[in-house]
Write a protein that holds these residues in place. Structure first.
Motif, PDB file in Angstrom:
ATOM      1  N   UNK A   1       0.812  -1.217   0.000  1.00 19.55           N
ATOM      2  CA  UNK A   1       0.000   0.000   0.000  1.00 19.55           C
ATOM      3  C   UNK A   1       0.848   1.270   0.000  1.00 19.55           C
ATOM      4  N   UNK A   2       2.156   1.118   0.253  1.00 15.06           N
ATOM      5  CA  UNK A   2       3.037   2.272   0.302  1.00 15.06           C
ATOM      6  C   UNK A   2       2.875   3.090   1.574  1.00 15.06           C
ATOM      7  N   UNK A   3       2.591   2.393   2.688  1.00 15.97           N
ATOM      8  CA  UNK A   3       2.407   3.065   3.980  1.00 15.97           C
ATOM      9  C   UNK A   3       3.288   2.397   5.023  1.00 15.97           C
ATOM     10  N   UNK A   4       3.379   3.014   6.190  1.00 14.53           N
ATOM     11  CA  UNK A   4       4.122   2.407   7.294  1.00 14.53           C
ATOM     12  C   UNK A   4       3.285   1.308   7.930  1.00 14.53           C
ATOM     13  N   UNK A   5       3.976   0.303   8.490  1.00 12.65           N
ATOM     14  CA  UNK A   5       3.272  -0.772   9.196  1.00 12.65           C
ATOM     15  C   UNK A   5       2.464  -0.212  10.355  1.00 12.65           C
ATOM     16  N   UNK A   6       2.993   0.798  11.026  1.00 14.16           N
ATOM     17  CA  UNK A   6       2.280   1.399  12.156  1.00 14.16           C
ATOM     18  C   UNK A   6       0.966   2.043  11.716  1.00 14.16           C
ATOM     19  N   UNK A   7       0.942   2.576  10.503  1.00 15.86           N
ATOM     20  CA  UNK A   7      -0.300   3.154   9.972  1.00 15.86           C
ATOM     21  C   UNK A   7      -1.346   2.065   9.794  1.00 15.86           C
ATOM     22  N   UNK A   8      -0.942   0.942   9.211  1.00 13.69           N
ATOM     23  CA  UNK A   8      -1.854  -0.179   9.040  1.00 13.69           C
ATOM     24  C   UNK A   8      -2.312  -0.703  10.394  1.00 13.69           C
ATOM     25  N   UNK A   9      -1.402  -0.790  11.329  1.00 12.75           N
ATOM     26  CA  UNK A   9      -1.740  -1.236  12.685  1.00 12.75           C
ATOM     27  C   UNK A   9      -2.790  -0.315  13.309  1.00 12.75           C
ATOM     28  N   UNK A  10      -2.650   0.988  13.100  1.00 10.90           N
ATOM     29  CA  UNK A  10      -3.641   1.937  13.614  1.00 10.90           C
ATOM     30  C   UNK A  10      -4.996   1.754  12.952  1.00 10.90           C
ATOM     31  N   UNK A  11      -5.007   1.435  11.657  1.00 15.20           N
ATOM     32  CA  UNK A  11      -6.277   1.166  10.974  1.00 15.20           C
ATOM     33  C   UNK A  11      -6.931  -0.080  11.547  1.00 15.20           C
ATOM     34  N   UNK A  12      -6.144  -1.144  11.725  1.00 13.68           N
ATOM     35  CA  UNK A  12      -6.692  -2.390  12.261  1.00 13.68           C
ATOM     36  C   UNK A  12      -7.132  -2.237  13.716  1.00 13.68           C
ATOM     37  N   UNK A  13      -6.498  -1.328  14.431  1.00 11.11           N
ATOM     38  CA  UNK A  13      -6.865  -1.076  15.822  1.00 11.11           C
ATOM     39  C   UNK A  13      -7.945  -0.026  15.974  1.00 11.11           C
ATOM     40  N   UNK A  14      -8.493   0.432  14.848  1.00 17.15           N
ATOM     41  CA  UNK A  14      -9.546   1.455  14.832  1.00 17.15           C
ATOM     42  C   UNK A  14      -9.106   2.753  15.504  1.00 17.15           C
ATOM     43  N   UNK A  15      -7.818   3.068  15.379  1.00 17.66           N
ATOM     44  CA  UNK A  15      -7.299   4.321  15.921  1.00 17.66           C
ATOM     45  C   UNK A  15      -7.309   5.425  14.877  1.00 17.66           C
ATOM     46  N   UNK A  16      -7.341   5.027  13.620  1.00 17.22           N
ATOM     47  CA  UNK A  16      -7.444   5.973  12.510  1.00 17.22           C
ATOM     48  C   UNK A  16      -8.044   5.231  11.327  1.00 17.22           C
ATOM     49  N   UNK A  17      -8.379   5.983  10.279  1.00 14.64           N
ATOM     50  CA  UNK A  17      -8.997   5.386   9.094  1.00 14.64           C
ATOM     51  C   UNK A  17      -8.259   5.835   7.844  1.00 14.64           C
ATOM     52  N   UNK A  18      -8.238   4.984   6.829  1.00 16.00           N
ATOM     53  CA  UNK A  18      -7.538   5.346   5.590  1.00 16.00           C
ATOM     54  C   UNK A  18      -8.349   6.331   4.761  1.00 16.00           C
ATOM     55  N   UNK A  19      -7.644   7.026   3.894  1.00 20.23           N
ATOM     56  CA  UNK A  19      -8.313   7.878   2.914  1.00 20.23           C
ATOM     57  C   UNK A  19      -8.901   6.988   1.829  1.00 20.23           C
ATOM     58  N   UNK A  20      -9.772   7.562   1.031  1.00 22.63           N
ATOM     59  CA  UNK A  20     -10.507   6.799   0.010  1.00 22.63           C
ATOM     60  C   UNK A  20      -9.579   6.087  -0.967  1.00 22.63           C
ATOM     61  N   UNK A  21      -8.485   6.739  -1.381  1.00 18.87           N
ATOM     62  CA  UNK A  21      -7.605   6.102  -2.366  1.00 18.87           C
ATOM     63  C   UNK A  21      -6.944   4.852  -1.783  1.00 18.87           C
ATOM     64  N   UNK A  22      -6.525   4.897  -0.516  1.00 20.13           N
ATOM     65  CA  UNK A  22      -5.912   3.727   0.124  1.00 20.13           C
ATOM     66  C   UNK A  22      -6.961   2.644   0.366  1.00 20.13           C
ATOM     67  N   UNK A  23      -8.156   3.059   0.719  1.00 19.84           N
ATOM     68  CA  UNK A  23      -9.241   2.112   0.956  1.00 19.84           C
ATOM     69  C   UNK A  23      -9.539   1.314  -0.311  1.00 19.84           C
ATOM     70  N   UNK A  24      -9.572   2.007  -1.429  1.00 19.56           N
ATOM     71  CA  UNK A  24      -9.818   1.348  -2.707  1.00 19.56           C
ATOM     72  C   UNK A  24      -8.677   0.390  -3.064  1.00 19.56           C
ATOM     73  N   UNK A  25      -7.437   0.827  -2.856  1.00 22.29           N
ATOM     74  CA  UNK A  25      -6.280  -0.041  -3.119  1.00 22.29           C
ATOM     75  C   UNK A  25      -6.333  -1.280  -2.239  1.00 22.29           C
ATOM     76  N   UNK A  26      -6.654  -1.069  -0.957  1.00 20.01           N
ATOM     77  CA  UNK A  26      -6.719  -2.180   0.000  1.00 20.01           C
ATOM     78  C   UNK A  26      -7.750  -3.214  -0.431  1.00 20.01           C
ATOM     79  N   UNK A  27      -8.934  -2.721  -0.784  1.00 17.96           N
ATOM     80  CA  UNK A  27     -10.001  -3.631  -1.200  1.00 17.96           C
ATOM     81  C   UNK A  27      -9.544  -4.484  -2.382  1.00 17.96           C
ATOM     82  N   UNK A  28      -8.883  -3.854  -3.341  1.00 15.12           N
ATOM     83  CA  UNK A  28      -8.390  -4.600  -4.498  1.00 15.12           C
ATOM     84  C   UNK A  28      -7.337  -5.626  -4.124  1.00 15.12           C
ATOM     85  N   UNK A  29      -6.386  -5.223  -3.294  1.00 18.19           N
ATOM     86  CA  UNK A  29      -5.324  -6.146  -2.878  1.00 18.19           C
ATOM     87  C   UNK A  29      -5.862  -7.322  -2.063  1.00 18.19           C
ATOM     88  N   UNK A  30      -6.903  -7.062  -1.268  1.00 15.14           N
ATOM     89  CA  UNK A  30      -7.438  -8.097  -0.374  1.00 15.14           C
ATOM     90  C   UNK A  30      -8.609  -8.860  -0.983  1.00 15.14           C
TER      91      UNK A  30
END
Length: 133
Positions: free
Chosen positions: A44-73
């Protein structure tokens, strides 16, 4: 159905808004894709800590990353956000452990339902109070 009763969990309900959070669904989709946090973060071109924060519901991705994530997953953006749409399957059936986990999840659903109702009541009371002042 009373407030303390909930519907049995199905594939759709397991990751629905009343049971799982965005972070829960993201982690489940990443696990189902066989990726570690670091691997997905790199793709995704992000830090692991950023992803960890998303999974921990501490922050949320922007729309472009959300779309990339959905495609990758291989899940839909809607499923990541709400649990509706194309996503991953409910965890497998390990009989005794699954029964215990389902009981816990059912209790969580009851508590969340009560909290939601209480928050709605609180909002109405606060609005009424503001209107009186």
């Amino acid at each position: 159905m009373s407030q303390d009763q909930v519907e049995p969990l199905t594939d759709e309900g397991w990751y629905g808004e009343d049971v799982a959070t965005f972070g829960d669904r993201l982690a489940a989709a990443r696990d189902a894709a066989g990726l570690k946090q670091g691997e997905l973060a790199k793709r995704l071109g992000i830090k692991r800590s950023t992803l960890s924060n998303w999974e921990g519901d501490l922050s949320e991705p922007r729309a472009n990353r959300l779309s990339m994530m959905a495609g990758l997953l291989n899940v839909s953006v809607g499923w990541l956000l709400t649990g509706d749409g194309d996503g991953v399957e409910m965890p497998g059936d390990e009989e005794s452990a699954d029964t215990d986990l389902l009981a816990i999840v059912q209790e969580i659903r009851v508590i969340r339902s009560r909290m939601k109702n209480d928050l709605e009541k609180l909002a109405r009371l606060e609005k009424a109070l503001r209107n009186k002042v």
